[in-house]
Design an enzyme around this catalytic site. Structure first.
Site, PDB file in Angstrom:
ATOM      1  N   ASP A   1       0.929  -1.336  -0.020  1.00 39.88           N
ATOM      2  CA  ASP A   1       0.173   0.046   0.046  1.00 39.88           C
ATOM      3  C   ASP A   1       0.739   1.197   0.095  1.00 39.88           C
ATOM      4  OD1 ASP A   1      -1.740   2.179   0.447  1.00 39.88           O
ATOM      5  OD2 ASP A   1      -2.791   1.022   2.129  1.00 39.88           O
TER       6      ASP A   1
ATOM      7  N   ALA B   1       0.601   4.699  -8.912  1.00 42.77           N
ATOM      8  CA  ALA B   1      -0.589   4.141  -8.230  1.00 42.77           C
ATOM      9  C   ALA B   1      -1.580   5.302  -7.667  1.00 42.77           C
ATOM     10  CB  ALA B   1       0.037   3.587  -6.913  1.00 42.77           C
TER      11      ALA B   1
ATOM     12  N   SER C   1      -1.361  13.813 -14.867  1.00 45.45           N
ATOM     13  CA  SER C   1      -2.830  14.046 -15.816  1.00 45.45           C
ATOM     14  C   SER C   1      -2.904  15.231 -15.959  1.00 45.45           C
ATOM     15  CB  SER C   1      -3.910  13.703 -14.631  1.00 45.45           C
ATOM     16  OG  SER C   1      -5.120  14.022 -15.145  1.00 45.45           O
TER      17      SER C   1
ATOM     18  N   TYR D   1      -9.172  13.485  -6.485  1.00 45.53           N
ATOM     19  CA  TYR D   1      -8.089  13.418  -7.228  1.00 45.53           C
ATOM     20  C   TYR D   1      -7.262  14.610  -7.975  1.00 45.53           C
ATOM     21  CZ  TYR D   1      -5.993  11.161 -11.424  1.00 45.53           C
ATOM     22  OH  TYR D   1      -5.291  10.684 -12.367  1.00 45.53           O
TER      23      TYR D   1
END
Length: 333
Positions: free
Chosen positions: A59, A87, A138, A151
């Site tokens: 994680d 991730a 992004s 996000y």
């Protein structure tokens, strides 16, 4: 001698496609993710592609676990040459409908996960003065859109963090390089398992690109890391240009179109898994692969990406054409 590469979020989507491409060029690939089923399948992909695989359930929100994974990579495979941070997790919902624990979890995975991976990589690369870190970004690192506040906030944070780190490495004249690849909408499985409170199924905002396009951009950036960042897809370039020139106008456009553009006509399945707290491809789940449900819409190449990677050649050609036109004009007088 094979290169040693690490990919976080390697069990599906862009990370899965990147791992395959790295293996195909002969790298030993450490695959970091939470999902047991997805990791096992990704490791099989790497071996079939000709690479050596090391699958590690991690994680990325847990720095101690990420650092321990980096130790295992160096002990079992060798010194890390490339670290790809990829991730993430997310929540599709208006901000007022996102729990603060959900917002914090998205931030811990999608932002701090990159910080943790970068620290683990740097602490090993800097003493050797060698290595590359690629941050999978992004268009939303520059331009926030509705229904993805957690996000977008995390991607903006990654952008600022990476810029700061890059300047520090330049100041130190380090041979460790960090670069960022800003992605468009990509056909990944995330839309089948992201936590969503939307009335209809979530979708990437068209135009949509296949994960292999994104993976190709990541590998190019890894091999040419002195560029501060790369943009993938004409939509990314147009979005960032519009945001730089007329952000207020873009706000109003997204207020009108941003909700419907992120949803299909189909009602959302109330039993859809959500991977925010536990992996959808864990022991009771299934491998999702690299592709999502939008193969019929997704593009397999990006002219803009090619142009970005070959901007020097294009500038030379443009200069040559201008010189030729000028010469022709003088001859015609």
């Amino acid at each position: 001698m094979s290169r040693i590469s690490v990919v976080t979020g390697a069990s599906a989507g862009i990370g899965r496609a990147v791992a395959r491409r790295l293996a195909a060029r002969g790298d030993a690939v450490a695959l970091l993710a939470r999902g047991e089923e997805g990791l096992a399948a990704a490791a099989d992909d790497v071996r079939r592609s000709g690479g050596t695989a090391l699958a590690l359930e991690v994680d990325v929100a847990d720095f101690a676990a990420v650092d321990a994974a980096a130790d295992r990579v160096e002990k079992e495979l060798g010194p890390i040459d490339l670290w790809v941070n990829n991730a993430f997790s997310s929540v599709f919902a208006p901000f007022s409908e996102i729990g603060m624990d959900e917002f914090a979890r998205t931030t811990e995975v999608t932002y701090l996960g990159y910080v943790h991976g970068t620290r683990a990589a740097l602490s090993r690369m800097q003493p050797r003065d060698h290595g590359v870190i690629v941050q999978v970004g992004s268009a939303l690192a520059y331009r926030g859109i509705p229904l993805q506040s957690a996000y977008c906030g995390a991607k903006h944070a990654v952008q600022g963090f990476t810029e700061s780190l890059r300047v520090e490495l330049l100041h130190e004249r380090s041979n460790v390089h960090v670069t960022m690849v800003q992605m468009p909408a990509v056909n990944t499985p995330q839309f089948r398992w992201v936590l969503s409170r939307l009335p209809r199924n979530a979708q990437p905002v068209p135009p949509i690109y296949q994960p292999e396009v994104a993976a190709g951009a990541v590998l190019y950036a890894a091999d040419h890391p002195r560029r501060r960042e790369y943009w993938v897809g004409g939509s990314t370039a147009l979005t960032l240009a519009a945001n730089a020139v007329a952000p207020g106008l873009l706000d109003r456009y997204l207020a009108v179109r941003g909700y419907a553009g992120q949803q299909t006509p189909d009602p959302q399945d109330p039993d859809q898994p959500a991977n925010l707290w536990s992996p959808a491809d864990g022991p009771s789940g299934q491998d999702a692969g690299a592709h999502g449900e939008f193969d019929d819409q997704a593009k397999t190449r990006s002219l803009q990406l090619w142009a970005s990677q070959h901007h020097g050649l294009l500038a030379s050609l443009a200069g040559g054409l201008l010189a030729g036109a000028a010469w022709a004009a003088t001859r015609s007088r």
